[in-house]
Design an enzyme around this catalytic site. Structure first.
Site, PDB file in Angstrom:
ATOM      1  N   GLU A 358     -16.947 -17.951   6.025  1.00 27.93           N
ATOM      2  CA  GLU A 358     -18.284 -17.885   6.624  1.00 27.93           C
ATOM      3  C   GLU A 358     -19.219 -16.929   5.892  1.00 27.93           C
ATOM      4  O   GLU A 358     -19.947 -16.157   6.514  1.00 27.93           O
ATOM      5  CB  GLU A 358     -18.174 -17.460   8.100  1.00 27.93           C
ATOM      6  CG  GLU A 358     -17.430 -18.472   8.918  1.00 27.93           C
ATOM      7  CD  GLU A 358     -17.202 -18.036  10.363  1.00 27.93           C
ATOM      8  OE1 GLU A 358     -17.283 -18.901  11.228  1.00 27.93           O
ATOM      9  OE2 GLU A 358     -16.936 -16.851  10.611  1.00 27.93           O
TER      10      GLU A 358
HETATM   11  C1  TNX Z   1     -14.104 -18.469  13.083  1.00 28.30           C
HETATM   12  S1  TNX Z   1     -11.820 -18.547  11.358  1.00 28.30           S
HETATM   13  C2  TNX Z   1     -13.981 -17.306  12.361  1.00 28.30           C
HETATM   14  C3  TNX Z   1     -13.953 -16.021  13.057  1.00 28.30           C
HETATM   15  C4  TNX Z   1     -14.206 -16.170  14.520  1.00 28.30           C
HETATM   16  C5  TNX Z   1     -13.472 -17.366  15.050  1.00 28.30           C
HETATM   17  C6  TNX Z   1     -13.585 -17.533  16.520  1.00 28.30           C
HETATM   18  C7  TNX Z   1     -12.587 -17.739  10.519  1.00 28.30           C
HETATM   19  C8  TNX Z   1     -12.001 -17.623   9.240  1.00 28.30           C
HETATM   20  N1  TNX Z   1     -13.716 -17.242  11.017  1.00 28.30           N
HETATM   21  O1  TNX Z   1     -14.882 -15.143  12.482  1.00 28.30           O
HETATM   22  O2  TNX Z   1     -13.783 -15.015  15.157  1.00 28.30           O
HETATM   23  O3  TNX Z   1     -13.922 -18.521  14.419  1.00 28.30           O
HETATM   24  O4  TNX Z   1     -12.810 -18.583  16.982  1.00 28.30           O
END
Ligand code: TNX
Length: 552
Positions: A358
């Site tokens: 992300e």
């Molecule tokens: C996605 S999974 C994210 C996290 C969040 C999560 C909540 C991932 C690599 N990043 O930053 O906490 O979803 O479900």
């Protein structure tokens, strides 16, 4: 945002039935006494025992454990643990340690002394020997004279002890003396894992969890033969590990959490205590420092890490994707080098996770440049890189591992990018969010958790095949399965328990048990049988209507 669910992966065909007792043989009860009328076989029956001092107990059939063992041959007389039972160990510190661990579980509830000894016959024996066990497999032989667990490595003995634990009545987990009898069904289990990497992740960044809380979770993981604890140590809301060369990361960056509570961080001694405790349960701790995104806590702690030289405020909300290290500033790489050096020095395990998910406020070019500069730093400090699967878009270093966290509905192009990396040698850890994200709500009525990947009921969580999950990714490219527990909405051990149970044992079974044992209808019965154990351990769980729980 709630992703739409599309197709469900079909259940793999069951190739062979797990070996079962040929015919259950009855324990008949006469005038309160248990009379064994079996010559061979196992020991189930369903007669109630209300009002009697020693409750009826049939030995748990050898295949009724989680994860399902690779092979089971039931038969022969059960072994009964008595006040005279001794725990016989090899004369080695590691085997003694496992013997002590077992005794510490059995003593409070049985009330027996269970001394450790290196002498004699019978009893519960833990022994190391060469054999077809691999690094984590074991054999458990049970008969009238005793139970012997044999393994090539201590980890195998430890996993065998977990099996033995589950073969005993749930009351064995209690901390006060319980009525027996303490029977272990006769027969042989031969067991070894399908996948080498069987992980659970705990996000200690969104909410901080103390050393004691992490230890509690480690104990829960060990019961199901999980062998990796991935700790998500930094995120926008908090930095949780002391770094001597950048002290404000922990003291300031760790000073809050989601919702604005006091947060916290691990001193190096705290962290080493977690690592030591995990190792005593045969888990490797995999530290994650998430970068270049998910870094607000670091950026708030040091103005010079920001492209504009201005530190943002601490963040206590739950948005993602808004922060990034300054990819074009040299000081960023000094920072990364220092942090990775210090974290690697605290890490006896092989792996170091650098996040990489992300990074929405970083351009793809900058992201690739950053990841390609950081991966060699991890190697320089002697560790293997793990990154979230976005790393496959940047060029994973040789030997790096990618952790897939997509959904059934993730685009074919994104899955193909992951498959391409797998073809080029990048091994995968599978954490599909709409299967094993333990923070997803079970249903719309689940009070805790998130739902961006959909609702994940127990069957959905269990019913997929890691070896055939991603198109064009052969089982040989899959290193294992990991169940992440993100904590935006979770702040207590009770919260963790109710989201992890009962889905965590399913993820553990996907990682350990042969594909041939995979079957929801028999799994749900084994899962239901775990509930009294969780009750005895004080683990609260979600009573999914999909599972035939015993009456509460
Ligand atoms: C996605 S999974 C994210 C996290 C969040 C999560 C909540 C991932 C690599 N990043 O930053 O906490 O979803 O479900």
């Amino acid at each position: 945002m709630r992703a739409t669910r599309t197709t469900r992966t079909t259940r793999p065909t069951r190739l062979t039935r797990p070996t079962r007792p040929v015919r259950p043989i009855r324990l008949t009860r006469t005038l309160g006494a248990l009379l064994l009328v079996a010559a061979t076989g196992a020991f189930t029956m369903g007669v109630a025992s209300a009002g009697h001092a020693e409750p009826r107990r049939a030995a748990t059939p050898l295949d009724q454990v989680i994860p399902a063992p690779a092979s089971v041959k039931a038969g022969g007389t059960p072994y009964r643990i008595t006040s005279g039972t001794r725990i016989r160990v090899d004369d080695s510190p590691e085997v003694r340690r496992i013997g002590t661990y077992l005794a510490d579980i059995l003593r409070p509830s049985t009330g027996y002394r269970l001394p450790l000894t290196t002498q004699g016959d019978g009893g519960i024996r833990l022994r190391l020997a060469k054999g077809p066990f691999g690094a984590e497999g074991y054999r458990l032989d049970s008969g009238a004279e005793g139970v012997t667990i044999t393994a090539q490595e201590p980890a195998g003995l430890f996993h065998g002890v977990q099996t033995l634990r589950q073969l005993l009545p749930a009351a064995v987990e209690k901390k006060s003396v319980q009525p027996g009898p303490w029977l272990v069904a006769g027969g042989t289990i031969q067991d070894r894992p399908r996948f080498a990497y069987r992980g659970a992740m705990l996000d200690v960044a969104r909410h901080f969890f103390t050393v004691e809380q992490v230890k509690r979770y480690i104990d829960e993981l060990a019961l199901y033969k999980i062998n990796k604890l991935h700790l998500h140590l930094s995120d926008d809301q908090g930095w949780r590990i002391a770094v001597d060369s950048w002290p404000r990361l922990a003291t300031y960056g760790g000073s809050t959490q989601v919702g604005g509570g006091p947060g916290g961080h691990y001193t190096k001694a705290d962290y080493q205590e977690i690592v030591r405790y995990a190792a005593s349960r045969h888990l490797e701790v995999v530290p994650e420092i998430d970068m270049p995104g998910h870094t607000n806590a670091a950026l708030a702690s040091y103005a010079e890490l920001n492209c504009d030289g201005v530190a943002p405020p601490l963040y206590t909300g739950t948005k993602v994707g808004f922060s990034s290290l300054c990819v074009n500033k040299e000081i960023t790489y000094d920072f990364v080098d220092d942090v990775i050096r210090e974290v690697a020095a605290l890490t006896p395990g092989r792996h170091l996770h650098i996040g990489g998910d992300e990074a929405h406020s970083t351009s793809p070019e900058d992201y690739a440049a950053f990841m390609n500069r950081v991966q060699p730093v991890v190697a320089r400090y002697g560790k293997t890189v793990i990154g979230w699967h976005q790393l496959t878009g940047a060029g994973p270093a040789k030997g790096a591992l990618a952790q897939y966290w997509g959904l059934d509905s993730t685009s074919a192009a994104e899955k193909a990018q992951v498959a391409r990396a797998a073809r080029n040698g990048t091994k995968l850890i599978l954490s599909p969010a709409d299967r094993v994200y333990l923070d997803m709500k079970y249903t719309k009525d689940t009070p805790l958790g998130l739902a961006w990947a959909g609702y994940v009921e127990v069957q959905r969580s269990y019913d997929w095949n890691p070896g055939g999950y991603l198109p064009d990714v052969p089982e040989s490219a899959v290193l294992g399965v990991e169940a992440p527990l993100w904590t935006e909405t979770l702040s207590t051990s009770a919260h963790l328990d109710t989201m992890a149970f009962p889905r965590l044992p399913g993820a553990a079974e996907l990682g350990w048990s042969p594909a041939a044992t995979h079957d929801w209808d028999t799994y749900k019965v084994r899962l239901a049988a775990q509930a009294p154990r969780w009750d005895a351990l004080g683990i609260g769980y979600y009573r999914s209507p999909q599972v035939p729980w015993p009456a509460a």
